[in-house]
Design a protein around this motif. Structure first.
Motif, PDB file in Angstrom:
ATOM      1  N   GLU A 240      29.670  42.049  32.430  1.00  0.00           N
ATOM      2  CA  GLU A 240      31.090  42.354  32.609  1.00  0.00           C
ATOM      3  C   GLU A 240      31.648  43.087  31.388  1.00  0.00           C
ATOM      4  N   LYS A 241      31.188  42.705  30.203  1.00  0.00           N
ATOM      5  CA  LYS A 241      31.648  43.388  28.983  1.00  0.00           C
ATOM      6  C   LYS A 241      31.198  44.848  28.991  1.00  0.00           C
ATOM      7  N   TYR A 242      29.947  45.102  29.359  1.00  0.00           N
ATOM      8  CA  TYR A 242      29.472  46.481  29.446  1.00  0.00           C
ATOM      9  C   TYR A 242      30.332  47.280  30.424  1.00  0.00           C
ATOM     10  N   ASN A 243      30.675  46.670  31.555  1.00  0.00           N
ATOM     11  CA  ASN A 243      31.522  47.355  32.541  1.00  0.00           C
ATOM     12  C   ASN A 243      32.885  47.697  31.933  1.00  0.00           C
ATOM     13  N   GLU A 244      33.460  46.748  31.222  1.00  0.00           N
ATOM     14  CA  GLU A 244      34.775  46.981  30.613  1.00  0.00           C
ATOM     15  C   GLU A 244      34.718  48.098  29.572  1.00  0.00           C
ATOM     16  N   LEU A 245      33.606  48.210  28.859  1.00  0.00           N
ATOM     17  CA  LEU A 245      33.455  49.227  27.827  1.00  0.00           C
ATOM     18  C   LEU A 245      32.983  50.566  28.384  1.00  0.00           C
ATOM     19  N   GLY A 246      32.705  50.602  29.695  1.00  0.00           N
ATOM     20  CA  GLY A 246      32.219  51.829  30.310  1.00  0.00           C
ATOM     21  C   GLY A 246      30.791  52.177  29.928  1.00  0.00           C
ATOM     22  N   MET A 247      30.000  51.152  29.598  1.00  0.00           N
ATOM     23  CA  MET A 247      28.608  51.366  29.199  1.00  0.00           C
ATOM     24  C   MET A 247      27.688  51.236  30.411  1.00  0.00           C
ATOM     25  N   GLY A 248      26.838  52.219  30.627  1.00  0.00           N
ATOM     26  CA  GLY A 248      25.864  52.131  31.706  1.00  0.00           C
ATOM     27  C   GLY A 248      24.858  51.036  31.420  1.00  0.00           C
ATOM     28  N   HIS A 249      24.389  50.375  32.473  1.00  0.00           N
ATOM     29  CA  HIS A 249      23.438  49.280  32.286  1.00  0.00           C
ATOM     30  C   HIS A 249      22.631  49.064  33.552  1.00  0.00           C
ATOM     31  N   SER A 250      21.628  48.207  33.446  1.00  0.00           N
ATOM     32  CA  SER A 250      20.691  47.968  34.546  1.00  0.00           C
ATOM     33  C   SER A 250      21.193  46.956  35.559  1.00  0.00           C
ATOM     34  N   GLY A 251      22.203  46.148  35.191  1.00  0.00           N
ATOM     35  CA  GLY A 251      22.497  44.950  35.961  1.00  0.00           C
ATOM     36  C   GLY A 251      21.450  43.896  35.657  1.00  0.00           C
ATOM     37  N   ASN A 252      21.661  42.694  36.161  1.00  0.00           N
ATOM     38  CA  ASN A 252      20.728  41.599  35.903  1.00  0.00           C
ATOM     39  C   ASN A 252      19.370  41.885  36.550  1.00  0.00           C
ATOM     40  N   VAL A 253      18.321  41.837  35.730  1.00  0.00           N
ATOM     41  CA  VAL A 253      16.951  42.016  36.203  1.00  0.00           C
ATOM     42  C   VAL A 253      16.207  40.706  35.963  1.00  0.00           C
ATOM     43  N   ASN A 254      15.772  40.060  37.030  1.00  0.00           N
ATOM     44  CA  ASN A 254      15.068  38.779  36.891  1.00  0.00           C
ATOM     45  C   ASN A 254      13.587  39.041  36.633  1.00  0.00           C
ATOM     46  N   ARG A 255      13.156  38.788  35.395  1.00  0.00           N
ATOM     47  CA  ARG A 255      11.758  38.990  35.017  1.00  0.00           C
ATOM     48  C   ARG A 255      10.914  37.733  35.220  1.00  0.00           C
ATOM     49  N   PHE A 256      11.456  36.720  35.851  1.00  0.00           N
ATOM     50  CA  PHE A 256      10.808  35.433  36.144  1.00  0.00           C
ATOM     51  C   PHE A 256      10.688  34.566  34.890  1.00  0.00           C
ATOM     52  N   TYR A 257      10.167  35.116  33.797  1.00  0.00           N
ATOM     53  CA  TYR A 257      10.041  34.362  32.554  1.00  0.00           C
ATOM     54  C   TYR A 257      11.379  34.313  31.809  1.00  0.00           C
ATOM     55  N   PHE A 258      12.245  35.259  32.104  1.00  0.00           N
ATOM     56  CA  PHE A 258      13.601  35.329  31.566  1.00  0.00           C
ATOM     57  C   PHE A 258      14.378  36.322  32.418  1.00  0.00           C
ATOM     58  N   GLU A 259      15.705  36.306  32.278  1.00  0.00           N
ATOM     59  CA  GLU A 259      16.546  37.314  32.914  1.00  0.00           C
ATOM     60  C   GLU A 259      16.927  38.347  31.871  1.00  0.00           C
ATOM     61  N   ALA A 260      17.113  39.593  32.307  1.00  0.00           N
ATOM     62  CA  ALA A 260      17.310  40.680  31.354  1.00  0.00           C
ATOM     63  C   ALA A 260      18.439  41.611  31.794  1.00  0.00           C
ATOM     64  N   LEU A 261      19.037  42.256  30.797  1.00  0.00           N
ATOM     65  CA  LEU A 261      20.082  43.249  31.014  1.00  0.00           C
ATOM     66  C   LEU A 261      19.832  44.373  30.015  1.00  0.00           C
ATOM     67  N   TYR A 262      19.713  45.618  30.521  1.00  0.00           N
ATOM     68  CA  TYR A 262      19.351  46.747  29.674  1.00  0.00           C
ATOM     69  C   TYR A 262      20.497  47.744  29.563  1.00  0.00           C
ATOM     70  N   THR A 263      20.633  48.303  28.362  1.00  0.00           N
ATOM     71  CA  THR A 263      21.533  49.432  28.165  1.00  0.00           C
ATOM     72  C   THR A 263      20.917  50.314  27.085  1.00  0.00           C
ATOM     73  N   ARG A 264      21.476  51.489  26.911  1.00  0.00           N
ATOM     74  CA  ARG A 264      20.971  52.397  25.887  1.00  0.00           C
ATOM     75  C   ARG A 264      22.099  52.705  24.911  1.00  0.00           C
TER      76      ARG A 264
END
Length: 317
Positions: A240-264
């Motif tokens: 939600e913070k990335y959305n508010e800042l206008g930062m592109g991101h991957s959304g939640n990615v479930n890697r099974f061993y952990f959950e992840a969120l990517y941005t550049r």
């Protein structure tokens, strides 16, 4: 309000040879292979995780093994060096002697920000640096590999400060502060040491200014860095913070061993990862990392994956 980052979660790099890389990390560095799996975005390639005795968050260096990828080119706008933690100055001396025994290229014990460090390289040119925890206070380390080749009181047991090199130094430093609340604790000419969470070696970034040619990803280079967040709800806050800042991101990615969120951030791929569930849920402790582990959503493809991936032996039990 978004919950803060807890420290470094993992660093992912690229190797040209998963088998050689495995031998180096387990037999020379004495880190445990806690998971041998596949790159979930390219399932014909390995993704290996080397960590402490039980795969604690903040202790793992992971590798992609892309067949036929060219060698990377060093330069600016990259994650330029991976840090690893050892208990004290005596452990650095132990590793210096060990590196001489195994023919590992190293620069000898030095001092950086009043800490003792030992820079070294793997055979493919991947750059690392051991940090002594002699006077460290901050993010707790992990648990040394109990059955590894290095004595527990000397062994690598966590990730240390991650070095990032950029040409847009001031802008990048401002973003690390504004977005991730990283605080500069030491500033010298063209280099700043920043801290997050409880700080110390497990929660620091070394930011360097370099206006030479940009790096090119390939083997021997780092793919991305990940920072720790507590859980699913915290990761959702960051989305939600990335959305508010206008930062592109991957959304939640479930890697099974952990959950992840990517941005550049500029040229640097930054991941946020949850501390759990971790690496202990699908394999017994005694044989962790000895066979190809697949998350449930890839299990139906096991036969095809095993037919295409290059096998290598990781059995130790």
């Amino acid at each position: 309000m978004t919950d803060g980052l807890l420290g470094i979660h993992h660093v992912t790099a690229i190797t040209d040879d998963a088998a050689r890389n495995y031998k180096f990390f387990t037999e020379v560095l004495g880190m445990r292979l806690v998971k041998k799996t596949v790159n979930q975005d390219d399932i014909q390639t390995y993704h290996t995780f080397f960590a402490d005795d039980v795969g604690s968050p903040g202790t793992d260096v992971t590798f992609f093994d892309f067949p036929n990828i060219p060698k990377g080119r060093r330069g600016t706008n990259s994650i330029s060096r991976i840090g690893l933690r050892v208990p004290d100055d005596a452990a650095l001396k132990y590793y210096q002697d060990r590196f001489e025994e195994f023919g590992v290229k190293n620069d000898g014990i030095q001092e950086l920000f009043e800490k003792k460090v030992l820079p070294f390289e793997e055979a493919d040119g991947q750059r690392f640096q051991l940090f002594s925890d002699e006077n460290d206070n901050g993010v707790a380390p992990g648990t040394p590999w109990k059955n590894g080749p290095v004595p527990e009181e000397k062994a690598v047991y966590g990730l240390g400060p991650i070095e990032i090199t950029v040409s847009y130094f001031d802008d990048f430093k401002k973003l690390l502060g504004d977005v991730y609340k990283m605080k500069p604790i030491r500033e010298e000419e063209d280099v700043t040491l920043l801290e997050v969470g409880e700080g110390g070696n497990g929660g620091q970034v070394i930011l360097r200014k370099d206006e030479t040619s940009p790096a090119r990803q390939g083997y021997g280079e780092v793919h991305h860095v990940s920072f720790r967040v507590k859980d699913h709800d915290t990761l959702k806050q960051w989305e939600e913070k990335y959305n508010e800042l206008g930062m592109g991101h991957s959304g939640n990615v479930n890697r099974f061993y952990f959950e992840a969120l990517y941005t550049r951030i500029g040229d640097i791929l930054v991941e946020l990862s949850t501390d759990g569930p971790g690496f202990m849920g699908d394999e017994p402790y005694e044989t962790l990392g000895e066979s190809l582990s697949l998350p449930p959503f890839l299990e139906s493809q096991r036969e095809q994956i095993e037919a295409k991936i290059r096998p290598f032996n990781t059995k130790r039990s």
